[in-house]
Enzyme design. Structure first.
Site, mmCIF file in Angstrom:
data_model
loop_
_atom_site.group_PDB
_atom_site.id
_atom_site.type_symbol
_atom_site.label_atom_id
_atom_site.label_comp_id
_atom_site.label_asym_id
_atom_site.label_seq_id
_atom_site.Cartn_x
_atom_site.Cartn_y
_atom_site.Cartn_z
ATOM 1 N N HIS A 261 6.677 -21.523 1.268
ATOM 2 C CA HIS A 261 6.904 -21.189 2.679
ATOM 3 C C HIS A 261 8.330 -21.590 3.030
ATOM 4 C CE1 HIS A 261 6.282 -20.894 7.020
ATOM 5 N NE2 HIS A 261 5.200 -20.215 6.743
ATOM 6 N N ASP A 315 -1.868 -17.681 3.579
ATOM 7 C CA ASP A 315 -2.464 -16.504 2.918
ATOM 8 C C ASP A 315 -3.314 -16.847 1.711
ATOM 9 O OD1 ASP A 315 0.464 -14.912 3.919
ATOM 10 O OD2 ASP A 315 -1.550 -14.259 4.490
HETATM 11 C C1 SDX Z 1 3.576 -15.830 5.749
HETATM 12 O O1 SDX Z 1 7.539 -17.494 8.179
HETATM 13 C C2 SDX Z 1 6.311 -17.610 8.489
HETATM 14 O O2 SDX Z 1 5.931 -18.441 9.304
HETATM 15 C C3 SDX Z 1 5.359 -16.677 7.756
HETATM 16 C C4 SDX Z 1 3.881 -16.965 7.966
HETATM 17 C C5 SDX Z 1 3.466 -16.683 9.403
HETATM 18 O O3 SDX Z 1 2.478 -17.267 9.874
HETATM 19 O O4 SDX Z 1 4.107 -15.765 10.019
HETATM 20 O O5 SDX Z 1 3.570 -18.312 7.657
HETATM 21 C C6 SDX Z 1 3.015 -16.036 7.106
HETATM 22 O O6 SDX Z 1 4.346 -14.916 5.553
HETATM 23 C C7 SDX Z 1 3.245 -16.808 4.679
HETATM 24 C C8 SDX Z 1 3.997 -16.511 3.342
HETATM 25 C C9 SDX Z 1 3.210 -15.456 2.569
HETATM 26 N N1 SDX Z 1 4.005 -15.000 1.398
HETATM 27 C C10 SDX Z 1 3.659 -15.378 0.145
HETATM 28 O O7 SDX Z 1 2.705 -16.118 -0.143
HETATM 29 C C11 SDX Z 1 4.542 -14.764 -0.953
HETATM 30 C C12 SDX Z 1 4.929 -15.841 -1.967
HETATM 31 N N2 SDX Z 1 5.839 -16.775 -1.299
HETATM 32 C C13 SDX Z 1 7.238 -16.647 -1.550
HETATM 33 O O8 SDX Z 1 7.699 -15.323 -1.664
HETATM 34 C C14 SDX Z 1 8.093 -17.546 -0.685
HETATM 35 O O9 SDX Z 1 7.556 -18.810 -0.747
HETATM 36 C C15 SDX Z 1 8.338 -17.194 0.771
HETATM 37 C C16 SDX Z 1 8.828 -15.785 0.940
HETATM 38 C C17 SDX Z 1 7.101 -17.372 1.568
HETATM 39 C C18 SDX Z 1 9.389 -18.143 1.291
HETATM 40 O O10 SDX Z 1 10.509 -17.889 0.522
HETATM 41 P P1 SDX Z 1 11.922 -18.624 0.789
HETATM 42 O O11 SDX Z 1 11.844 -19.643 1.857
HETATM 43 O O12 SDX Z 1 12.938 -17.564 0.919
HETATM 44 O O13 SDX Z 1 12.077 -19.442 -0.521
HETATM 45 P P2 SDX Z 1 12.877 -18.953 -1.757
HETATM 46 O O14 SDX Z 1 12.387 -17.609 -2.175
HETATM 47 O O15 SDX Z 1 14.327 -19.140 -1.452
HETATM 48 O O16 SDX Z 1 12.418 -19.994 -2.872
HETATM 49 C C19 SDX Z 1 12.978 -21.295 -2.910
HETATM 50 C C20 SDX Z 1 12.629 -21.799 -4.305
HETATM 51 C C21 SDX Z 1 12.987 -20.779 -5.398
HETATM 52 O O17 SDX Z 1 13.205 -21.501 -6.589
HETATM 53 P P3 SDX Z 1 14.733 -21.694 -7.091
HETATM 54 O O18 SDX Z 1 15.315 -20.296 -7.304
HETATM 55 O O19 SDX Z 1 15.445 -22.471 -5.984
HETATM 56 O O20 SDX Z 1 14.590 -22.470 -8.386
HETATM 57 O O21 SDX Z 1 11.203 -21.964 -4.401
HETATM 58 C C22 SDX Z 1 10.681 -21.028 -5.341
HETATM 59 C C23 SDX Z 1 11.740 -19.961 -5.569
HETATM 60 O O22 SDX Z 1 11.618 -19.394 -6.855
HETATM 61 N N3 SDX Z 1 9.488 -20.415 -4.735
HETATM 62 C C24 SDX Z 1 8.448 -20.018 -5.449
HETATM 63 C C25 SDX Z 1 7.537 -19.529 -4.506
HETATM 64 N N4 SDX Z 1 8.052 -19.630 -3.277
HETATM 65 C C26 SDX Z 1 9.277 -20.182 -3.427
HETATM 66 N N5 SDX Z 1 8.205 -20.018 -6.780
HETATM 67 C C27 SDX Z 1 7.019 -19.506 -7.165
HETATM 68 N N6 SDX Z 1 6.087 -19.014 -6.322
HETATM 69 C C28 SDX Z 1 6.307 -19.003 -4.995
HETATM 70 N N7 SDX Z 1 5.392 -18.533 -4.166
#
Ligand code: SDX
Length: 378
Positions: A261, A315
């Site tokens: 998140h 989710d």
């Molecule tokens: C919702 O914003 C909100 O409030 C949204 C929400 C709401 O109520 O409206 O809460 C609802 O959208 C929840 C999120 C649902 N999406 C998912 O479950 C999809 C999987 N999650 C990721 O795509 C991600 O965690 C996000 C999109 C939710 C957040 O992404 P960010 O903040 O842009 O984080 P990032 O992609 O920059 O990742 C930071 C690091 C990375 O590693 P490094 O490159 O720094 O080594 O964390 C890792 C990412 O690879 N990472 C994950 C991960 N989420 C972040 N690695 C593996 N699996 C994941 N799910």
């Protein structure tokens, strides 16, 4: 005015000032108008919570009764909208059907009177009341059935389950669904709410605002993740396969759906409540075979990624709850939208008071004074 530092995804950049909700990502705290989500989940209802979010205070009994009566009166959808939905391809995703139908409501009610509180209330009531009916209607239409009319003797959550499954829901199922709606109603400036705010800032009609937000929520990185989680659990197939499957995802640097998140760096408080709701349903209606896989996956991800603040988000468990309620997988995100309309409307109303169009800037990385090269010389 000097340009602020560029942050991809506008991470940690305030886009507005708001008193609607508050999240502390380090402590796993979520409040709606200052009230903790755990208290609202236990003691409130979705309609009372929607009123709180949009008008800023918990309603008196008289105010809530009047609000419920207005919602009940506006649940039905004009036959022209239902006929329009009958022209949608059955193979279309329900989020696309919802986005088109929400925008279509504007054809009937688009007389804009944005500084008239009565107009704002009428638009909020119509959208809250009609969107569940449209989601259920498209589901029945694509099955080749006629949509079921809403029932006046059922409350908001029970009525949706009735219109969807064509039978009165068990009281526990209706209560659990109502809590799910409360949990998903609002979450500060997430992507779809930001879309709503940007669209609202041009003073367009509220139906276009909601259609814009629905399109944004549909993405798998946002509201679409709940549908992806169930496919992932099905793909894992067994508890024994959880760790090999996770290792494969990590090797491919794939995002694990339902985890991570932008704000929460601990387990999303909504995930904790949804997990307990799932267990209540499993106790009464039988355990979901994917639940043990989900628990093992949560454990494995915490071991591997907990140090990076990657934990279950809203989710991760919602899909298991919705499956047990008889909601088809591709309706999980439309259900998220039914609930989040409350938060989008609250920010729409708050943005109108701001009355300033969103127009960010950029850091230009292109060239200047480039020559136009005639096509024969390219
Ligand atoms: C919702 O914003 C909100 O409030 C949204 C929400 C709401 O109520 O409206 O809460 C609802 O959208 C929840 C999120 C649902 N999406 C998912 O479950 C999809 C999987 N999650 C990721 O795509 C991600 O965690 C996000 C999109 C939710 C957040 O992404 P960010 O903040 O842009 O984080 P990032 O992609 O920059 O990742 C930071 C690091 C990375 O590693 P490094 O490159 O720094 O080594 O964390 C890792 C990412 O690879 N990472 C994950 C991960 N989420 C972040 N690695 C593996 N699996 C994941 N799910």
């Amino acid at each position: 005015m000097s340009i602020c530092e560029y942050r991809p995804g506008l991470e940690n950049i305030p886009a507005t000032q708001s008193s609607i909700s508050y999240v502390d990502g380090q402590r796993g705290v979520l409040e709606y108008r200052g009230i903790r989500i755990e208290e609202l989940a236990e003691k409130s209802t979705f309609l009372e919570t929607a009123y709180l979010l949009i008008w800023g205070e918990l309603p008196t009994k008289a105010e809530l009764d009047a609000f419920k009566e207005e919602i009940q009166y506006h649940r039905r959808v004009k036959f022209r909208v239902r006929d329009m939905m009958k022209c949608f391809p059955e193979s279309g995703h329900p989020m696309d059907a919802l986005q088109a139908s929400a925008a279509a409501l504007g054809l009937f009610y688009s007389r804009r009177d944005l500084h008239n509180p009565a107009y704002i209330r009428a638009a909020a009531v119509r959208l809250l009341a009609k969107i569940p009916t449209m989601v259920a209607a498209f589901e029945l239409i694509r099955k080749g059935n006629d949509p079921v009319q809403p029932r006046d003797d059922l409350d908001y959550a029970a009525n949706f389950l009735y219109m969807l499954n064509e039978q009165e829901p068990d009281p526990l199922a209706a209560r659990v669904f109502d809590v799910c709606l409360t949990l998903h109603a609002e979450h500060t400036i997430n992507a779809s709410t930001f879309s709503a705010m940007v669209t609202a800032s041009t003073l367009t009609d509220p139906y276009a605002v909601i259609a814009s937000a629905v399109g944004t929520l549909a993405g798998p990185l946002h509201g679409g993740a709940n549908e992806e989680v169930v496919s992932m659990l099905e793909g894992i197939g067994s508890v024994a396969n959880v760790r090999p499957y996770l290792d494969g995802l990590l090797e491919r640097k794939a995002k694990i759906m339902g985890f991570g998140h932008r704000v929460y760096k601990v387990k999303d408080p909504r995930a904790t409540i949804l997990q307990s709701l799932a267990e209540q349903l499993f106790e009464k209606f039988g355990r979901d075979k994917y639940y043990d896989i989900a628990i093992e996956l949560e454990r494995a991800v915490e071991e591997k990624l907990g140090s990076k603040g990657i934990y279950p988000n809203v989710d991760f468990y919602s899909g298991l709850v919705y499956s047990k309620l008889g909601i088809p997988t591709d309706l999980f995100t439309p259900v998220f939208a039914i609930s989040r309309v409350a938060g989008w409307l609250a920010h729409w109303k708050e943005q109108l008071a701001e009355n300033r169009i969103f127009r960010p800037t950029q850091i230009y990385t292109g060239t200047h004074e480039a020559p136009y090269i005639p096509i024969e010389k390219r």
